[in-house]
Design a protein around this motif. Structure first.
Motif, PDB file in Angstrom:
ATOM      1  N   ILE A 181      24.313 -10.331 -28.392  1.00  0.00           N
ATOM      2  CA  ILE A 181      23.525  -9.142 -28.073  1.00  0.00           C
ATOM      3  C   ILE A 181      24.062  -7.973 -28.879  1.00  0.00           C
ATOM      4  CG2 ILE A 181      22.897  -7.516 -26.250  1.00  0.00           C
ATOM      5  CD1 ILE A 181      23.025  -9.851 -24.297  1.00  0.00           C
ATOM      6  N   GLU A 182      23.207  -7.433 -29.710  1.00  0.00           N
ATOM      7  CA  GLU A 182      23.591  -6.290 -30.518  1.00  0.00           C
ATOM      8  C   GLU A 182      23.520  -5.014 -29.676  1.00  0.00           C
ATOM      9  OE1 GLU A 182      24.754  -6.655 -33.547  1.00  0.00           O
ATOM     10  OE2 GLU A 182      24.409  -8.828 -33.397  1.00  0.00           O
ATOM     11  N   PRO A 183      24.247  -3.969 -30.084  1.00  0.00           N
ATOM     12  CA  PRO A 183      24.156  -2.699 -29.348  1.00  0.00           C
ATOM     13  C   PRO A 183      22.712  -2.225 -29.236  1.00  0.00           C
ATOM     14  CG  PRO A 183      25.971  -2.629 -30.918  1.00  0.00           C
ATOM     15  CD  PRO A 183      25.215  -3.900 -31.189  1.00  0.00           C
ATOM     16  N   VAL A 184      22.350  -1.738 -28.073  1.00  0.00           N
ATOM     17  CA  VAL A 184      20.989  -1.270 -27.825  1.00  0.00           C
ATOM     18  C   VAL A 184      20.941   0.242 -27.978  1.00  0.00           C
ATOM     19  CG1 VAL A 184      19.150  -1.070 -26.108  1.00  0.00           C
ATOM     20  CG2 VAL A 184      20.459  -3.198 -26.295  1.00  0.00           C
ATOM     21  N   ASP A 185      20.127   0.708 -28.900  1.00  0.00           N
ATOM     22  CA  ASP A 185      19.907   2.137 -29.084  1.00  0.00           C
ATOM     23  C   ASP A 185      19.007   2.627 -27.947  1.00  0.00           C
ATOM     24  OD1 ASP A 185      19.077   4.677 -29.865  1.00  0.00           O
ATOM     25  OD2 ASP A 185      18.882   4.134 -31.977  1.00  0.00           O
ATOM     26  N   LEU A 186      19.442   3.662 -27.252  1.00  0.00           N
ATOM     27  CA  LEU A 186      18.652   4.154 -26.124  1.00  0.00           C
ATOM     28  C   LEU A 186      17.244   4.565 -26.550  1.00  0.00           C
ATOM     29  CD1 LEU A 186      21.241   6.258 -24.086  1.00  0.00           C
ATOM     30  CD2 LEU A 186      20.325   3.991 -23.570  1.00  0.00           C
ATOM     31  N   MET A 187      17.080   4.945 -27.810  1.00  0.00           N
ATOM     32  CA  MET A 187      15.743   5.300 -28.271  1.00  0.00           C
ATOM     33  C   MET A 187      14.816   4.088 -28.293  1.00  0.00           C
ATOM     34  SD  MET A 187      15.896   8.463 -28.509  1.00  0.00           S
ATOM     35  CE  MET A 187      14.266   8.727 -29.203  1.00  0.00           C
ATOM     36  N   GLN A 188      15.412   2.868 -28.305  1.00  0.00           N
ATOM     37  CA  GLN A 188      14.585   1.656 -28.284  1.00  0.00           C
ATOM     38  C   GLN A 188      13.914   1.444 -26.936  1.00  0.00           C
ATOM     39  OE1 GLN A 188      17.800  -1.011 -29.487  1.00  0.00           O
ATOM     40  NE2 GLN A 188      16.713  -1.445 -31.385  1.00  0.00           N
ATOM     41  N   ILE A 189      14.478   2.034 -25.889  1.00  0.00           N
ATOM     42  CA  ILE A 189      13.893   1.853 -24.561  1.00  0.00           C
ATOM     43  C   ILE A 189      13.348   3.158 -23.990  1.00  0.00           C
ATOM     44  CG2 ILE A 189      15.383  -0.113 -24.023  1.00  0.00           C
ATOM     45  CD1 ILE A 189      17.109   1.736 -22.345  1.00  0.00           C
ATOM     46  N   GLY A 190      13.508   4.233 -24.742  1.00  0.00           N
ATOM     47  CA  GLY A 190      13.112   5.533 -24.235  1.00  0.00           C
ATOM     48  C   GLY A 190      11.688   5.926 -24.563  1.00  0.00           C
ATOM     49  N   SER A 234       9.488   5.394 -26.908  1.00  0.00           N
ATOM     50  CA  SER A 234       8.443   4.465 -27.342  1.00  0.00           C
ATOM     51  C   SER A 234       8.054   3.469 -26.256  1.00  0.00           C
ATOM     52  CB  SER A 234       8.908   3.705 -28.589  1.00  0.00           C
ATOM     53  OG  SER A 234      10.068   2.942 -28.291  1.00  0.00           O
ATOM     54  N   ARG A 235       8.985   3.160 -25.354  1.00  0.00           N
ATOM     55  CA  ARG A 235       8.699   2.140 -24.335  1.00  0.00           C
ATOM     56  C   ARG A 235       8.771   2.679 -22.907  1.00  0.00           C
ATOM     57  NH1 ARG A 235      11.915  -0.697 -28.228  1.00  0.00           N
ATOM     58  NH2 ARG A 235      10.876  -2.542 -29.088  1.00  0.00           N
ATOM     59  N   ALA A 236       9.639   3.631 -22.646  1.00  0.00           N
ATOM     60  CA  ALA A 236       9.798   4.237 -21.315  1.00  0.00           C
ATOM     61  C   ALA A 236      10.119   3.198 -20.252  1.00  0.00           C
ATOM     62  CB  ALA A 236       8.544   5.031 -20.941  1.00  0.00           C
ATOM     63  N   ILE A 237      11.125   2.351 -20.555  1.00  0.00           N
ATOM     64  CA  ILE A 237      11.534   1.344 -19.576  1.00  0.00           C
ATOM     65  C   ILE A 237      12.998   1.546 -19.207  1.00  0.00           C
ATOM     66  CG2 ILE A 237       9.899  -0.319 -20.528  1.00  0.00           C
ATOM     67  CD1 ILE A 237      12.310  -1.793 -21.768  1.00  0.00           C
ATOM     68  N   ALA A 238      13.403   0.885 -18.147  1.00  0.00           N
ATOM     69  CA  ALA A 238      14.809   0.864 -17.747  1.00  0.00           C
ATOM     70  C   ALA A 238      15.440  -0.434 -18.247  1.00  0.00           C
ATOM     71  CB  ALA A 238      14.935   0.954 -16.229  1.00  0.00           C
ATOM     72  N   PHE A 239      16.738  -0.392 -18.561  1.00  0.00           N
ATOM     73  CA  PHE A 239      17.444  -1.566 -19.057  1.00  0.00           C
ATOM     74  C   PHE A 239      18.754  -1.718 -18.299  1.00  0.00           C
ATOM     75  CE2 PHE A 239      20.589  -3.256 -22.249  1.00  0.00           C
ATOM     76  CZ  PHE A 239      20.181  -4.572 -22.151  1.00  0.00           C
ATOM     77  N   SER A 240      19.044  -2.979 -17.906  1.00  0.00           N
ATOM     78  CA  SER A 240      20.286  -3.261 -17.186  1.00  0.00           C
ATOM     79  C   SER A 240      20.977  -4.462 -17.807  1.00  0.00           C
ATOM     80  CB  SER A 240      19.975  -3.553 -15.703  1.00  0.00           C
ATOM     81  OG  SER A 240      21.159  -3.876 -15.004  1.00  0.00           O
ATOM     82  N   ARG A 241      22.297  -4.403 -17.839  1.00  0.00           N
ATOM     83  CA  ARG A 241      23.106  -5.542 -18.281  1.00  0.00           C
ATOM     84  C   ARG A 241      24.103  -5.834 -17.156  1.00  0.00           C
ATOM     85  NH1 ARG A 241      23.957 -10.178 -21.328  1.00  0.00           N
ATOM     86  NH2 ARG A 241      26.115 -10.279 -22.044  1.00  0.00           N
ATOM     87  N   PRO A 242      23.620  -6.376 -16.037  1.00  0.00           N
ATOM     88  CA  PRO A 242      24.487  -6.581 -14.876  1.00  0.00           C
ATOM     89  C   PRO A 242      25.375  -7.805 -15.054  1.00  0.00           C
ATOM     90  CG  PRO A 242      22.305  -7.415 -14.399  1.00  0.00           C
ATOM     91  CD  PRO A 242      22.231  -6.800 -15.767  1.00  0.00           C
ATOM     92  N   SER A 243      26.558  -7.757 -14.487  1.00  0.00           N
ATOM     93  CA  SER A 243      27.496  -8.875 -14.527  1.00  0.00           C
ATOM     94  C   SER A 243      27.644  -9.468 -13.135  1.00  0.00           C
ATOM     95  CB  SER A 243      28.863  -8.407 -15.026  1.00  0.00           C
ATOM     96  OG  SER A 243      29.854  -9.394 -14.784  1.00  0.00           O
TER      97      SER A 243
END
Length: 332
Positions: free
Chosen positions: A247-256, A258-267
């Motif tokens: 998993i490459e680093p996720v740029d917050l602009m990728q989910i902001g 243009s998409r307006a979604i929430a993203f979680s990487r829970p362990s």
């Protein structure tokens, strides 16, 4: 007196061939521990990540595996609530690839009558993951739409059934028609053969043209970025694995914007470090199993053939749970 017990260990991280069978002395259970003769050991992609080097290890040699079901064989001093011969299980504890082991009593749960130990060994970690995702990361509501990647895998089948039990609708991705049939038989409303069909377009259509409410991605790699496009605005994408690539680093602009979604990487491993959450998730899983959650076993091999199990998982040749069965005659 110490007993020589069959273990599967690695002395260095690398390919499946690094898994070696060894006999290691096991002392009697210490205070607060329970000695468990294991009947079935669950195999998870987490084990593959530890073996391959994707996840670093504090020390070597190392015994993989984080869950199993078995029978209580002996109790250390101060242990209450368990008895010899009782069926128990645990998850979240490294070192499960062994015929017998000592387990801290606080990690054990009693397997209810009528629940198959194989099902517990194949679903406890995955069930706690489902509970974490649908009760804590984003509470799932009746009528929600959910995208589940690898819907015919061990985690995918649990997620699909769990979401359906909560009243959600599920679209899943699979690699072939046999896996499609399996996912449909376990509650998926629609399946996508991802090699032949665009899962983003299918998920958007499934979500009424806007996308799904919740997407669960255990694939990683390029699939994760495409998963973002399958989620409706203000929905949630959760990353829970990387079976298909790092998993490459996720740029917050990728989910902001243009998409307006929430993203979680829970362990889930971090989730289980809190005893109350571990118990909550484990009891939720046992309740689901008692209520009919199905855990098809796609592959079961002797403990000593753990390398074959890993190779099969890594090449996508498994569906359902993968188990290892200790040969207790070798540990006598």
């Amino acid at each position: 007196m110490d007993e020589l017990i069959e273990h599967v260990r690695i002395h260095r991280q690398g390919g499946a061939e690094e898994l070696e069978v060894e006999r290691i002395a096991l002392a009697p259970p210490a205070a607060g521990e329970v000695r468990v003769r294991q009947l079935a050991v669950g195999v998870n992609f987490l084990d593959v990540y530890h073996r391959s080097g994707l996840y670093p290890l504090a020390q070597l040699p190392f015994t993989p595996g984080v869950e199993a079901a078995g029978v209580v064989e002996a109790l250390g001093s101060g242990v209450t609530g368990f008895s010899v011969g009782q069926r128990v299980a645990y998850t979240g504890l490294m070192g499960a690839y062994a015929a017998v082991r000592n387990v801290p009593a606080e990690r054990l749960v009693v397997v209810p009558d009528g629940v198959d130990p194989d099902a517990v060994a194949g679903a406890l970690l995955r069930g706690i993951t489902a509970h974490m995702l649908f009760a804590h990361v984003r509470q799932l509501r009746p009528g929600d739409t959910v995208l589940v990647h690898a819907a015919a895998g061990g985690l995918g089948l649990v997620l699909t059934q769990w979401a359906r039990a909560l009243g959600a609708r599920v679209i899943g991705t699979v690699g072939n028609r046999d896996k499609a049939a399996l996912a449909l038989a376990h509650g998926a409303e629609r399946v996508v053969l991802y090699r032949e069909e665009d899962f983003v377009a299918a998920a958007r259509d499934f979500g009424g043209g806007r996308g799904v409410d919740h997407a669960i991605d255990g694939i990683g790699g390029a699939t994760l970025l495409r998963t973002f496009d399958a989620v409706r605005p203000y929905g949630m994408a959760a990353s829970v694995g990387q079976a298909g690539g790092s998993i490459e680093p996720v740029d917050l602009m990728q989910i902001g914007k243009s998409r307006a979604i929430a993203f979680s990487r829970p362990s889930v491993m971090q989730f289980m470090t809190e005893p109350a959450l571990y118990r909550e998730g484990a009891q939720a899983t046992l309740a689901r199993l008692a209520a009919g959650l199905r855990v098809p076993v796609g592959l079961a091999l002797p403990l000593g053939r753990a390398a074959e199990a890993h190779a099969a998982m890594e090449t996508g040749r498994t569906a359902g749970a993968v188990l290892l069965r200790p040969d207790h005659q070798k540990s006598a």
